[in-house]
Design a protein around this motif. Structure first.
Motif, PDB file in Angstrom:
ATOM      1  N   PHE A 181       9.862  -9.097   2.651  1.00  0.00           N
ATOM      2  CA  PHE A 181       8.453  -9.782   3.063  1.00  0.00           C
ATOM      3  C   PHE A 181       8.302  -9.181   4.585  1.00  0.00           C
ATOM      4  O   PHE A 181       9.250  -8.762   5.279  1.00  0.00           O
ATOM      5  CB  PHE A 181       8.445 -11.331   3.137  1.00  0.00           C
ATOM      6  CG  PHE A 181       9.537 -11.946   3.892  1.00  0.00           C
ATOM      7  CD1 PHE A 181       9.333 -12.219   5.389  1.00  0.00           C
ATOM      8  CD2 PHE A 181      10.814 -12.175   3.698  1.00  0.00           C
ATOM      9  CE1 PHE A 181      10.094 -12.769   6.184  1.00  0.00           C
ATOM     10  CE2 PHE A 181      11.737 -12.648   4.433  1.00  0.00           C
ATOM     11  CZ  PHE A 181      11.423 -13.079   5.728  1.00  0.00           C
TER      12      PHE A 181
ATOM     13  N   GLU B  94       2.297  -6.042  -3.054  1.00  0.00           N
ATOM     14  CA  GLU B  94       2.260  -6.899  -1.938  1.00  0.00           C
ATOM     15  C   GLU B  94       1.311  -8.267  -2.183  1.00  0.00           C
ATOM     16  O   GLU B  94      -0.247  -7.733  -2.655  1.00  0.00           O
ATOM     17  CB  GLU B  94       1.633  -5.876  -0.736  1.00  0.00           C
ATOM     18  CG  GLU B  94       2.827  -5.038  -0.407  1.00  0.00           C
ATOM     19  CD  GLU B  94       2.448  -4.173   0.876  1.00  0.00           C
ATOM     20  OE1 GLU B  94       1.318  -4.137   1.239  1.00  0.00           O
ATOM     21  OE2 GLU B  94       3.143  -3.726   1.593  1.00  0.00           O
TER      22      GLU B  94
ATOM     23  N   ILE C 256       3.140 -11.214   4.146  1.00  0.00           N
ATOM     24  CA  ILE C 256       3.052  -9.977   3.064  1.00  0.00           C
ATOM     25  C   ILE C 256       4.186  -9.952   2.467  1.00  0.00           C
ATOM     26  O   ILE C 256       5.172  -9.613   2.928  1.00  0.00           O
ATOM     27  CB  ILE C 256       2.938  -8.786   3.917  1.00  0.00           C
ATOM     28  CG1 ILE C 256       1.624  -8.369   4.962  1.00  0.00           C
ATOM     29  CG2 ILE C 256       2.978  -7.520   3.016  1.00  0.00           C
ATOM     30  CD1 ILE C 256       1.399  -7.500   5.542  1.00  0.00           C
TER      31      ILE C 256
ATOM     32  N   ARG D 141       6.538  -8.981  -0.751  1.00  0.00           N
ATOM     33  CA  ARG D 141       6.457  -7.791  -1.267  1.00  0.00           C
ATOM     34  C   ARG D 141       7.322  -8.042  -2.768  1.00  0.00           C
ATOM     35  O   ARG D 141       8.344  -8.761  -2.719  1.00  0.00           O
ATOM     36  CB  ARG D 141       6.994  -6.628  -0.383  1.00  0.00           C
ATOM     37  CG  ARG D 141       6.259  -6.252   0.851  1.00  0.00           C
ATOM     38  CD  ARG D 141       6.961  -5.037   1.418  1.00  0.00           C
ATOM     39  NE  ARG D 141       5.780  -4.864   2.516  1.00  0.00           N
ATOM     40  CZ  ARG D 141       6.308  -4.641   3.826  1.00  0.00           C
ATOM     41  NH1 ARG D 141       7.326  -5.035   4.282  1.00  0.00           N
ATOM     42  NH2 ARG D 141       5.341  -4.321   4.595  1.00  0.00           N
TER      43      ARG D 141
ATOM     44  N   SER E  95      10.493  -9.608   9.369  1.00  0.00           N
ATOM     45  CA  SER E  95      10.724  -9.335   7.998  1.00  0.00           C
ATOM     46  C   SER E  95      12.174  -9.590   7.523  1.00  0.00           C
ATOM     47  O   SER E  95      13.052 -10.295   8.344  1.00  0.00           O
ATOM     48  CB  SER E  95      10.607  -7.742   7.738  1.00  0.00           C
ATOM     49  OG  SER E  95      11.588  -7.134   8.660  1.00  0.00           O
TER      50      SER E  95
ATOM     51  N   VAL F 128      -0.652 -10.484  -0.276  1.00  0.00           N
ATOM     52  CA  VAL F 128      -0.956 -10.701   1.266  1.00  0.00           C
ATOM     53  C   VAL F 128      -1.657 -12.196   1.231  1.00  0.00           C
ATOM     54  O   VAL F 128      -2.684 -12.216   0.679  1.00  0.00           O
ATOM     55  CB  VAL F 128      -1.813  -9.630   1.746  1.00  0.00           C
ATOM     56  CG1 VAL F 128      -2.053  -9.880   3.282  1.00  0.00           C
ATOM     57  CG2 VAL F 128      -1.223  -8.418   1.388  1.00  0.00           C
TER      58      VAL F 128
END
Length: 170
Positions: free
Chosen positions: A44, A129, A59, A61, A26, A131
């Motif tokens: 992310f 989010e 993912i 964000r 992340s 995805v």
């Protein structure tokens, strides 16, 4: 027999004492020399570690503070040296953990953009989010800047920049 129990007890303490390793990557707390201002960096998570030439789930964000307008379209652009692949059928938009119905997802390989069209506009102030599942990471690692742009409903048809995800594939 006491030695066996002692060894098992010590081994058990050692094994449970170590924190569990996570493979998800992340946004780091501090990114030096990225070229993207800290206020423009978006959080992310790469679910499967961001390993080169492997499958992953991104993912991406968008914090509620960045969502000042309702959104009718998301556009994710990426650099020309990113050689990964995306599955437009495996794209989701989540708001408050719930997947929103999408009217269309387009991946334009030549223009290096993924366009996501929710059926209903995403309300302003929502934590979102994006995805991307079934992503094939590029064969070679590197730092990749994915930019987020939005189009508001009824807006002049020009995309507005929200921020960038600075992804590192190893």
């Amino acid at each position: 027999m006491r030695r066996v129990f002692s060894a098992l007890a010590v081994t058990g303490c050692l094994v449970t004492g170590f924190p569990a390793l996570t493979f998800a990557q992340s946004l780091p707390g501090l990114t030096l020399f990225s070229g993207v201002k800290s206020e423009n960096q978006l959080p992310f998570r790469l679910d499967f570690g961001g390993q080169a030439n492997s499958w992953d789930r991104y993912i991406l964000r968008i914090p509620a503070s960045k969502m000042k307008l309702a959104v009718a379209q998301f556009a994710i652009t990426y650099p020309n040296y990113y050689r990964g692949t995306f599955d437009p059928k495996s794209v989701e938009v989540r708001v408050k953990g719930k997947s929103l119905p999408l009217s269309e997802v387009k991946w334009n390989k030549e223009a290096r953009v993924i366009e996501i069209f929710p059926q209903e506009p995403v309300p302003a102030g929502s934590k979102v989010e994006l995805v991307l599942s079934n992503v094939q990471n590029p064969a070679f690692g590197g730092m990749y800047y994915f930019n987020c742009q939005i189009l508001s409903p009824g807006d002049v048809p020009l995309l507005r920049y929200l921020g960038s995800w600075v992804l590192s594939i190893t």
